[in-house]
Design a protein around this motif. Structure first.
Motif, PDB file in Angstrom:
ATOM      1  N   UNK A 225      18.467  37.092  54.074  1.00 48.99           N
ATOM      2  CA  UNK A 225      18.326  37.004  55.530  1.00 48.99           C
ATOM      3  C   UNK A 225      18.054  35.565  55.946  1.00 48.99           C
ATOM      4  N   UNK A 226      19.091  34.924  56.458  1.00 48.63           N
ATOM      5  CA  UNK A 226      18.972  33.581  57.005  1.00 48.63           C
ATOM      6  C   UNK A 226      18.715  33.731  58.502  1.00 48.63           C
ATOM      7  N   UNK A 227      17.628  33.160  58.973  1.00 47.87           N
ATOM      8  CA  UNK A 227      17.286  33.331  60.392  1.00 47.87           C
ATOM      9  C   UNK A 227      18.305  32.699  61.323  1.00 47.87           C
ATOM     10  N   UNK A 228      19.180  31.822  60.810  1.00 46.23           N
ATOM     11  CA  UNK A 228      20.198  31.277  61.702  1.00 46.23           C
ATOM     12  C   UNK A 228      21.317  32.265  61.995  1.00 46.23           C
ATOM     13  N   UNK A 240      19.853  25.114  60.458  1.00 45.49           N
ATOM     14  CA  UNK A 240      21.181  24.758  60.961  1.00 45.49           C
ATOM     15  C   UNK A 240      21.602  25.757  62.033  1.00 45.49           C
ATOM     16  N   UNK A 241      21.146  25.579  63.289  1.00 43.47           N
ATOM     17  CA  UNK A 241      21.440  26.563  64.343  1.00 43.47           C
ATOM     18  C   UNK A 241      22.905  26.541  64.761  1.00 43.47           C
ATOM     19  N   UNK A 242      23.425  27.727  65.076  1.00 41.38           N
ATOM     20  CA  UNK A 242      24.792  27.872  65.572  1.00 41.38           C
ATOM     21  C   UNK A 242      24.760  28.872  66.725  1.00 41.38           C
ATOM     22  N   UNK A 243      25.268  28.461  67.880  1.00 41.48           N
ATOM     23  CA  UNK A 243      25.245  29.351  69.047  1.00 41.48           C
ATOM     24  C   UNK A 243      26.209  30.523  68.865  1.00 41.48           C
ATOM     25  N   UNK A 244      25.980  31.568  69.655  1.00 43.41           N
ATOM     26  CA  UNK A 244      26.859  32.730  69.624  1.00 43.41           C
ATOM     27  C   UNK A 244      26.527  33.717  68.535  1.00 43.41           C
ATOM     28  N   UNK A 245      25.234  33.831  68.205  1.00 45.24           N
ATOM     29  CA  UNK A 245      24.844  34.654  67.070  1.00 45.24           C
ATOM     30  C   UNK A 245      24.358  36.046  67.416  1.00 45.24           C
ATOM     31  N   UNK A 246      23.755  36.673  66.430  1.00 37.51           N
ATOM     32  CA  UNK A 246      23.235  38.032  66.534  1.00 37.51           C
ATOM     33  C   UNK A 246      22.104  38.060  67.569  1.00 37.51           C
TER      34      UNK A 246
END
Length: 299
Positions: A225-228, A240-246
């Motif tokens: 489980x990667x919080x990003x 490493x944040x990426x928009x449009x996620x869960x």
């Protein structure tokens, strides 16, 4: 009810942005042990594995595998501890640290069985190798390593080159993949549920299929489980944040469905970065998700 063992791995050797080494402390501070004990589990915190900081080591700038030796040694240590915990009949909860720690987690699980499924809950594929990595950061390689692709030092951890079978590996929440990673994903045949597919079909259908794949003839599921995987709106403090996620609810639904499957055998919780967080929100989100993973429900 199996007993739970918490293992901290405060490593940021595998990634280029400092701060995820404080992840285990942040998650503990958010009340992980108390939350799990409140669900009726017996919890023992085994403390942290010793991890050198980047300042303690001179990095070889000529390699595409940054801190290879240090990551390998940490992974070997974690492999041994996870193997011991599982042999004793307990469930390990491994707190990162960057996602390179999963190399040791999966190697440790493979000591008791090479026949378990993996659900890789992440924004990224983590399927790079030294030949394909754009950064040299090993946190972008742990799934490839666990499938048998990568540097021989990493593959040798635990004595088995391939720790998991590709037909029982599922990726969920993916939305940032390098071109060469995509090629390896297709080559291995692992099932990858991108955010676009989750949008179209819904998390419930995706997780139903993911659990079926990961439990098909296996001895259980390891969740990485990667919080990003979560949208930065809900988990801003990640490596490493990426928009449009869960979303918040999609994340909890996924964990609730895994809890209902009664197939979980181990879990990594990685890439919480308190430096980038807002009042420990991301660590608290991690604790909430783990609560759902271990059976917390509204009624």
């Amino acid at each position: 009810m199996k007993e739970l063992r918490i293992i901290g791995v405060p490593s940021d050797l595998g990634q280029g942005r400092r701060g995820v080494d404080m992840g285990p402390s942040a998650i503990r501070y958010a009340g992980l042990s108390a939350a799990l004990e409140g669900l009726g589990y017996t919890v023992q915190d085994l403390g942290n594995i010793n991890v050198p900081t980047p300042e303690m080591k001179e990095q070889n700038q000529n390699t595409k595998l940054r801190y290879l030796h240090e990551v390998t040694e940490v992974s070997k240590n974690l492999c041994n501890i996870v193997s011991t915990v599982v042999t004793e009949g307990h469930i390990p909860i491994i707190l990162g640290g960057d996602h390179s720690i999963a190399i040791g987690s999966l190697a440790g699980m493979a000591q008791s069985s090479t026949n378990y499924g993996v659900i890789w809950f992440d924004a990224h594929g983590d399927m790079n190798t030294a030949e394909t990595t754009p950064s040299g950061n090993i946190h972008g390689m742990p799934l490839a390593v666990s499938l048998g692709y990568g540097h021989e030092d990493l593959l040798a951890i635990g004595g088995l080159k391939q720790k998991v079978k590709p037909e029982n590996v599922v990726m969920v929440g993916i939305r940032s993949i390098d071109e060469d990673e995509a090629k390896l994903i297709h080559e291995t045949g692992i099932r990858c549920y991108t955010m676009a597919e989750i949008d179209r079909r819904g998390m419930a259908k995706v997780m139903t299929e993911a659990i079926e794949i990961a439990t098909n003839g296996t001895d259980g599921i390891h969740l990485s489980l990667d919080l990003d995987a979560l949208d930065p709106m809900f988990a801003p403090g990640v490596g490493t944040p990426v928009y449009g996620g869960v979303t918040y609810r999609e994340g909890h639904l996924a964990m609730e469905m895994l809890a209902s499957s009664d197939a979980l055998v181990s879990v990594d919780v990685v890439e919480v970065n308190p430096i980038l967080d807002e009042r420990n929100r991301t660590a608290m989100m991690a604790v909430e998700l783990v609560e759902s993973l271990f059976g917390k429900t509204v009624l």
